[in-house]
Design a protein around this motif. Structure first.
Motif, PDB file in Angstrom:
ATOM      1  N   LEU A 166       0.989   4.225  -2.808  1.00  0.00           N
ATOM      2  CA  LEU A 166       0.782   5.650  -2.571  1.00  0.00           C
ATOM      3  C   LEU A 166       1.947   6.485  -3.068  1.00  0.00           C
ATOM      4  O   LEU A 166       1.760   7.538  -3.660  1.00  0.00           O
ATOM      5  CB  LEU A 166       0.569   5.905  -1.087  1.00  0.00           C
ATOM      6  N   VAL A 222       0.822  -1.207   0.000  1.00  0.00           N
ATOM      7  CA  VAL A 222       0.000   0.000   0.000  1.00  0.00           C
ATOM      8  C   VAL A 222       0.855   1.256   0.000  1.00  0.00           C
ATOM      9  O   VAL A 222       0.602   2.208  -0.731  1.00  0.00           O
ATOM     10  CB  VAL A 222      -0.938  -0.024   1.225  1.00  0.00           C
ATOM     11  N   LEU A 251       1.594   6.745  -6.638  1.00  0.00           N
ATOM     12  CA  LEU A 251       0.559   7.723  -7.014  1.00  0.00           C
ATOM     13  C   LEU A 251       1.108   9.128  -6.988  1.00  0.00           C
ATOM     14  O   LEU A 251       0.878   9.919  -7.881  1.00  0.00           O
ATOM     15  CB  LEU A 251      -0.615   7.630  -6.044  1.00  0.00           C
ATOM     16  N   SER A 252       1.823   9.404  -5.912  1.00  0.00           N
ATOM     17  CA  SER A 252       2.277  10.786  -5.784  1.00  0.00           C
ATOM     18  C   SER A 252       3.336  11.102  -6.809  1.00  0.00           C
ATOM     19  O   SER A 252       3.419  12.199  -7.320  1.00  0.00           O
ATOM     20  CB  SER A 252       2.795  11.064  -4.379  1.00  0.00           C
ATOM     21  N   LEU A 291       0.704  13.361 -10.493  1.00  0.00           N
ATOM     22  CA  LEU A 291      -0.635  13.896 -10.251  1.00  0.00           C
ATOM     23  C   LEU A 291      -0.495  15.243  -9.593  1.00  0.00           C
ATOM     24  O   LEU A 291      -1.042  15.520  -8.554  1.00  0.00           O
ATOM     25  CB  LEU A 291      -1.431  12.923  -9.391  1.00  0.00           C
ATOM     26  N   ARG A 292       0.266  16.053 -10.204  1.00  0.00           N
ATOM     27  CA  ARG A 292       0.492  17.414  -9.755  1.00  0.00           C
ATOM     28  C   ARG A 292       0.360  18.296 -10.980  1.00  0.00           C
ATOM     29  O   ARG A 292       0.320  17.806 -12.081  1.00  0.00           O
ATOM     30  CB  ARG A 292       1.930  17.569  -9.231  1.00  0.00           C
ATOM     31  N   PRO A 293       0.308  19.594 -10.788  1.00  0.00           N
ATOM     32  CA  PRO A 293       0.225  20.462 -11.970  1.00  0.00           C
ATOM     33  C   PRO A 293       1.480  20.328 -12.815  1.00  0.00           C
ATOM     34  O   PRO A 293       2.567  20.153 -12.280  1.00  0.00           O
ATOM     35  CB  PRO A 293       0.125  21.867 -11.378  1.00  0.00           C
ATOM     36  N   GLU A 339      -4.100  30.280  -7.616  1.00  0.00           N
ATOM     37  CA  GLU A 339      -4.724  29.294  -6.749  1.00  0.00           C
ATOM     38  C   GLU A 339      -5.727  30.003  -5.862  1.00  0.00           C
ATOM     39  O   GLU A 339      -5.392  30.967  -5.188  1.00  0.00           O
ATOM     40  CB  GLU A 339      -3.632  28.622  -5.902  1.00  0.00           C
ATOM     41  N   SER A 340      -6.943  29.528  -5.880  1.00  0.00           N
ATOM     42  CA  SER A 340      -7.965  30.216  -5.087  1.00  0.00           C
ATOM     43  C   SER A 340      -8.214  29.505  -3.769  1.00  0.00           C
ATOM     44  O   SER A 340      -8.111  28.284  -3.669  1.00  0.00           O
ATOM     45  CB  SER A 340      -9.265  30.320  -5.880  1.00  0.00           C
TER      46      SER A 340
END
Lengths: 288, 422, 285
Positions: free
Chosen positions: B10, B6, B13-14, B18-20, B60-61
Motif C-alpha cells: 500500500l 500488504v 501504491l501511494s 498515483l496522484r496528480p 476540483e469539483s
C-alpha cells in the motif's frame, strides 16, 4: 469443550500479539484514536474546556431526546422484521430450485446500489400524486397515501426502503450459516418422525445461533447508523418524524460545523449502542 | 508476514505517483474547489493560464449537495488548500466569522461599476470585501400558453409595472386546473428559503432576521404567518403538488403539467428545447398592496486566508470576475446570470432570451436585478437559518399549521444561534 | 444446495410452489432496478414522464435512446468505476488477511487479555464511521495520505464486523483439530493457514463481502480525502450528476445500474464457496 491437553507451543500470548498486531494497529489508528478526538471535542466548545455543558445542552434539547426515541423505535421495529424476512428468504432460496443462485443474487442486488440513488428512486416511487405505489393502490381501489409527506407514514416508508436495500445482505450471511449445518441432525430428526417446522424450530434454529447473533448485532448497528435516505428524502421531517440520530450528527458536524455538539451526540450514540449490543450478546449467548 | 507485505504494498501504491502530476518548479499551482463540472471551468482557466504562463489552476469539483459541508471540513482543519473556492453568497458572513475568507478590500479597490451592486453587498461584511461576485440570479413567472388558453385566461404581463399578484395567481391557477391542467402553480426550489422568502418580504414582514440583531429570529410576525398560510394553502388546495423534490420540479413544467411555474431564467433553454411545450414568461408576482420582491444572489469566489499563493489567487479571481474577457469566459460555463455588468449584457443577448415567445424578458431581468432584487439575510447564522426555516416551510407545505410551525422553528433557531454566541 | 436433504420438499412442491415464489420475490427486489435501467435507455426527457397511471410504459420504454449511456461512458465515470474496483479489491485481499489473523488470535489462542481485546474490536465497529471521519481525515492529511489509493483503502482494512464474523466461525471449528495439530508439532501459522483458513470458505466469502460492501458503498470518506477528480470513486462520480441547476437523471441511473451489476457478477460465481467443507462433517461439539 476446552479440554486442557499438554502445554501448547510456546507462549500463546506472544503469538497472539503477532496475529493481532496488524488489525489492532489499524483499528486503533483508524477508529479508536479518532473516537478519542471526538470524546475530547465533546467536552470543549470553541477550543475551551466546558465540561459536560454540551451534554447538558443535548439532554435539554427536546429535539435530541425525540431523535433518540425515534431511532430506538426505528431499530426496535426494523431489526426483528428485517432479520425475520432475511431468514425466511434464506430458507426459501437455499432450496434446490432451478436458478436459485440467480434469485439469491437478485435479492442481494439492491445492496450494491449507492444508497443515494436508491433513496432518489424510492422518493419518486413514493410521490403522492404520480408515484408508482399510489398507482398500484389506485388499481386496487385504495385512496392515495401521503407516504413521505405525512408524519405518520414517513418513518415506515423509510423502513421499507431500508429493508429493500439491506435484507439481501443479511440473507447471504444466513444462507452461509444454513449451508453449514451438517445433514446428520436433520436426518436423525426425520428418522424420529419430526415434521419440517419442528425440525426447523428445534434443530436448525439453535444451530443457527451464531450466524443469527452476528446478523442481529450487525443489523442493529446498521439501523442505528442509518441516515442517507433521511438526508436525501426528508431531512428529518415531516415534523421531525424521521429525525434519526446519525442524521442529527451529520447535520451538526457537517452542515452546521458544530463539532463539539456533534461529538457529544456521537458519544451518546456509541454508549446507547454498546448497551443495546451488550444486551443482545447476553440474550444470544452460546459461548465466549 | 503477509500483513507486513500488504502494508508495504500500500505504501508503494501511494508513493507510486498515483496522484496528480505536480506542476513544474517555476510555476505556481492554484487549487480551486467548486460545484460545477470541470468542463464548465475549462474556458476561464484556459484563458487565465494563457494570460499568465507561470500560473496553473487545478479545479476540483465536489457534488453540490455536499459542497458547503466539505468546504467547512477542509477549511476548518486549517489547510492551505484550496487556494480559491466558490462561496455561496449568503454564507459569506459565517465564513468570515470563522476566518475562512481573506479580506481583499485593499487589493481590489472600487468594483462598484463593474459588477452588480447587490452582488457586492452580498460579498461584503462590515464594509470589507471578502470575495468577488461571479454570478447572480433572479426569478421569472413561466406560464404554459396552451393550458392558459384552454382555461380562457389572459397571460400575466411581462411588464414589471403591471405584474400579477399572488392572490390573482391563486385564483387563476384554480381556473386553469378546473380546465384540465394537472397543477395550477408550482415553485422551482420548493420549500427553500431562497425561493419563498420573497413572500413574507413582499408583505413587509422582513427577511426573517431582526433588523437590529443579526442573531435574533423574526419569523413569527403577522406578515410571515400570512405568507406562510398562503404558501401552505396552495398545497392544501392541491393547486401545487406535495412530495416532489426541487430537482424534479422543472420536469413538471416541461412535461406540460403545470400552468404557472416560478423559476429562474436558466431553465429557459430546457423549456425552449422541449418539443411541444408552448410557454411564455411574466414578471414575478407580489402581494396585493405589498412590495414587489425578487430573490437574488448566487456565488462569489474567495481566497483561503491560509493560502500560500495569495498574489496569484487574487490575480485569478480578478480575472474571472472583473476583467471583461475573463468574466465572459467564466460565464460560458455557468447557466445563471453573471454578476459582471458587461458579461451580463452578453448573457441577456443570447438567442434563447430573444425568442418570439419571450421577447422582452431581457429588459425584465435587468429591471428586477436593479430594482426588486433583495439578497438573503446577512447573518453569521445563515446556515442554521436556511436549514431550520427550510424545514419549517416543508412542514407547512405538508399540512402543518403555519403559526405553530413558525413559532417552534423560531425557538429552535434561537437555541442554535445561542451556541454561536458563546 | 441444501444439506437438509431428507427434509427436502418434494420435487413437485419445489417446482410448482417454491420456484414461482422465489421468482416473484426476486422480481420484487429487482423492480426498482429495472425502472432505473428503463430510465437509462430512454430519451432523458421521458424519465419523469411516465410515472403514472400504472401501465407497462412505466417499466418498458416506448422510445429508446443511448444518449445517457454514451454520455456516461464518455465522461469520468468509467475511470471512477475502475477506482472503486481497485480500492475494493485491495481492501478485500488485505482485509481478509488482517482480519482472519486477528480472528484467529481472538478465538484459537488463549491468553489473558483476550476478552479486553475482543471488546476493543466490537467497540470499533460500533463507532459510526461517518462521525469520526472528520478527525480521521485531518489525521490522514498530516500523514500526507490525501488524494491517494492508500488513503482510500486503509480505513477499510481493519473491519471489526469482519473480525467478529470470522471469530464466530472459528469458534465453531472443533477444538480437537487444534489439539491434534499441536500434538503433531505444527506451528501456529501452519494451524492458521492449513486448518482454519482452509475450512473457512463460507466465512471468508462473507467477510470478503463485508469488506467489499464497505468500500463499494463508501461516499463521505472519499469525499473528504480525495479532491482530485481522477481518484473519484463511483459513488462520488454519480453524485456529481446532480448539480445545482443541472440534474442528469439519465446518466445517474445508467451509472447506478452499472454500479449494481458489477458486484452481482462477482457474487454469482462465488456462491459455490458456500458449500461446507467435507472435513467438518461428523465432527461437531
Amino acid at each position: 469443550m476446552r479440554v486442557g491437553r499438554r502445554a501448547p507451543l510456546g507462549n500463546e500470548a506472544a503469538v497472539a500479539v503477532l496475529f493481532l498486531a496488524p488489525a489492532l494497529i489499524a483499528l486503533v489508528l483508524f477508529r479508536i484514536v479518532p473516537t478519542g478526538y471526538a470524546v475530547v471535542e465533546s467536552v470543549r466548545l470553541k477550543g475551551e474546556f466546558v465540561g459536560l455543558d454540551n451534554y447538558r445542552f443535548l439532554l435539554d434539547s427536546d429535539s435530541f431526546r425525540r431523535s433518540l426515541t425515534t431511532t430506538l423505535v426505528f431499530g426496535a421495529v426494523l431489526n426483528p422484521a428485517q432479520i425475520g424476512l432475511a431468514l425466511a428468504l434464506a430458507v426459501l432460496l437455499i432450496q434446490r430450485l432451478p436458478g436459485a443462485r440467480l434469485w439469491r443474487t437478485l435479492v442481494f442486488l439492491p445492496v450494491a446500489v449507492p444508497l443515494l440513488v436508491s433513496a432518489l428512486v424510492w422518493g419518486i416511487a413514493f410521490r403522492p400524486d404520480d408515484g408508482i405505489f399510489n398507482a398500484v393502490l389506485a388499481v386496487v381501489g385504495v385512496a392515495k397515501q401521503p407516504f413521505l409527506t405525512s408524519p405518520d407514514q414517513a418513518l415506515p416508508s423509510i423502513m421499507l426502503l431500508a429493508s429493500w436495500a439491506g435484507v439481501g445482505y443479511w440473507m447471504i450471511f444466513l444462507i452461509a450459516g444454513l449451508q453449514d449445518i451438517p445433514p446428520e441432525y436433520a436426518e436423525a430428526a426425520a428418522v424420529d418422525g419430526a415434521g419440517w417446522w419442528r425440525t426447523f424450530r428445534q434443530i436448525t434454529l439453535p444451530l443457527l445461533r451464531r450466524p443469527l447473533a452476528f446478523v442481529l448485532v450487525a443489523d442493529t448497528v446498521a439501523n442505528f447508523l442509518l441516515f442517507a435516505p433521511v438526508q436525501v428524502l426528508t431531512r428529518g421531517g415531516p415534523r421531525e418524524a424521521t429525525n434519526l440520530l446519525m442524521f442529527e450528527v451529520y447535520r451538526q458536524a457537517y452542515t452546521f460545523g458544530d463539532l463539539a455538539l456533534a461529538s457529544a451526540e456521537v458519544v451518546v450514540v456509541v454508549v446507547v449502542m454498546v448497551a443495546v449490543v451488550f444486551v443482545q450478546f447476553r440474550l444470544l449467548r452460546s459461548d465466549g | 508476514m503477509p500483513g507486513g507485505v500488504v502494508v508495504l504494498l500500500l505504501l508503494g501504491l501511494s508513493a507510486a505517483g498515483l496522484r496528480p502530476a505536480s506542476a513544474q518548479d517555476a510555476t505556481v499551482n492554484l487549487s480551486f474547489v467548486g460545484p460545477e463540472q470541470p468542463s464548465a471551468m475549462e474556458p476561464v482557466i484556459a484563458a487565465f493560464e494563457a494570460a499568465n504562463p507561470t500560473i496553473t489552476v487545478t479545479y476540483e469539483s465536489v457534488p453540490f449537495d455536499q459542497l458547503n459541508d466539505i468546504l467547512q471540513t477542509r477549511l476548518g482543519s486549517g489547510d492551505a488548500t484550496p487556494d480559491v473556492y466558490t462561496a455561496d453568497q449568503p454564507r459569506i458572513p459565517a465564513l468570515v466569522s470563522r476566518g475562512f475568507l481573506l479580506d481583499i478590500t485593499a487589493d481590489v479597490g472600487d468594483v462598484g461599476s463593474t459588477v452588480l451592486p447587490s452582488s457586492i453587498e452580498a460579498s461584503t461584511v462590515e464594509g470589507k470585501l471578502y470575495a468577488l461576485p461571479v454570478s447572480t440570479s433572479t426569478q421569472l413567472l413561466y406560464y404554459n400558453t396552451d393550458l392558459l388558453r384552454k382555461a380562457g385566461l389572459t397571460p400575466p404581463s411581462l411588464d414589471p409595472e403591471q405584474r400579477v399578484t399572488w392572490e390573482q395567481i391563486a385564483t387563476d391557477a384554480t381556473t386553469a386546473q378546473d380546465a384540465g391542467a394537472k397543477w395550477g402553480v408550482m415553485f422551482d426550489q420548493v420549500s427553500r428559503v431562497y425561493q419563498i422568502l420573497p413572500l413574507p418580504e413582499s408583505l413587509g414582514g422582513g427577511n426573517g432576521v431582526a433588523a437590529d440583531d443579526e442573531l435574533t429570529p423574526a419569523i413569527t410576525n403577522d406578515a410571515w404567518i400570512k405568507a406562510a398560510d398562503f404558501y401552505g394553502q396552495l398545497f392544501a388546495d392541491e393547486l401545487a403538488p406535495r412530495g416532489i423534490a426541487p430537482e424534479q420540479t422543472p420536469d413538471l413544467f416541461a412535461n406540460g403539467e403545470v400552468a404557472y411555474f416560478v423559476g429562474g431564467p436558466w431553465w429557459m433553454s430546457k423549456f425552449a428545447d422541449t418539443a411541444g411545450l408552448a410557454f411564455g414568461v411574466a414578471a414575478h408576482p407580489y402581494f396585493e398592496g405589498g412590495e414587489p420582491v425578487t430573490p437574488t444572489g448566487a456565488w462569489s469566489w474567495g481566497i483561503n486566508p491560509q493560502t500560500e499563493h495569495q498574489e496569484e489567487a487574487l490575480k485569478f479571481i480578478q480575472f474571472a470576475t472583473l476583467d471583461e474577457q475573463g468574466a465572459l469566459e467564466t460565464a460560458k460555463g455557468i447557466a445563471i446570470p453573471p454578476a459582471n455588468n458587461a458579461a451580463l449584457e452578453t448573457y441577456l443577448a443570447q438567442d434563447v432570451f430573444t425568442a418570439e415567445n419571450v421577447i422582452g424578458v431581457s429588459d425584465l431581468i435587468r429591471f428586477e436585478l436593479e430594482n426588486t432584487a433583495v439578497i438573503r439575510p446577512r447573518t453569521v447564522g445563515f446556515i442554521q437559518f436556511e436549514d431550520i426555516v427550510g424545514k419549517a416551510l416543508e412542514d407547512i407545505r405538508n399540512g402543518a399549521d403555519a403559526t405553530t410551525t413558525l413559532e417552534s422553528a423560531s425557538e429552535e433557531l434561537e437555541a442554535a444561534w445561542a451556541r454561536l454566541e458563546r | 444446495m441444501s444439506r437438509i436433504q431428507s427434509q427436502e420438499p418434494s420435487k413437485l412442491i419445489r417446482y410448482a410452489v417454491l420456484t414461482p415464489l422465489a421468482m416473484l420475490v426476486a422480481a420484487l427486489f429487482v423492480l426498482p432496478l429495472l425502472w432505473m435501467l428503463a430510465s437509462a435507455v430512454r430519451p432523458p426527457r421521458d424519465i419523469l414522464r411516465y410515472l403514472s397511471p400504472l401501465s407497462l410504459r412505466v417499466i418498458v420504454p416506448t422510445d429508446y435512446s443511448t444518449e445517457s449511456f454514451r454520455a456516461l461512458l464518455d465522461g469520468p465515470f468509467p475511470r471512477a468505476v475502475a477506482n472503486s474496483l481497485i480500492v475494493s479489491g485491495v481492501t478485500v485481499v488485505a482485509g481478509l488477511v488482517v482480519c482472519s489473523m486477528a480472528a484467529f488470535g481472538l478465538s484459537v489462542l488463549r491468553f489473558r487479555l483476550r476478552g479486553v481485546l475482543f471488546a476493543v474490536v466490537v467497540v470499533s465497529f460500533l463507532v459510526p464511521f461517518d462521525a469520526i471521519a472528520i478527525p480521521l481525515a485531518s489525521l490522514f492529511r498530516t500523514w500526507n495520505l490525501q488524494n491517494s489509493y492508500a488513503g482510500l483503502v486503509l480505513p477499510g482494512i481493519g473491519n471489526g464486523l469482519a473480525i467478529f464474523l470470522l471469530r464466530q466461525f472459528f469458534l465453531g471449528i472443533p477444538w480437537e483439530l487444534r489439539e491434534a495439530a499441536l500434538v503433531d508439532g505444527a506451528s501456529w501459522w501452519r494451524i492458521f493457514w492449513s486448518i482454519y483458513l482452509r475450512l473457512s470458505g463460507p466465512a471468508l466469502v462473507s467477510a470478503g463481502l463485508i469488506l467489499f460492501v464497505f468500500q463499494w458503498q463508501a461516499y463521505l470518506w472519499p469525499l473528504l480525502i480525495v479532491s482530485n477528480q481522477r481518484l473519484d470513486v463511483a459513488s462520488v462520480a454519480l453524485a456529481k450528476y446532480l448539480g445545482q441547476f443541472d440534474f442528469d437523471f439519465g446518466q445517474l441511473f445508467a451509472g447506478a445500474v452499472i454500479v449494481a451489476i458489477i458486484p452481482m457478477l462477482i457474487l454469482l460465481p462465488l456462491q459455490r464457496f458456500f458449500a461446507p467443507s467435507i472435513a467438518r462433517a461428523g465432527i461437531k461439539d
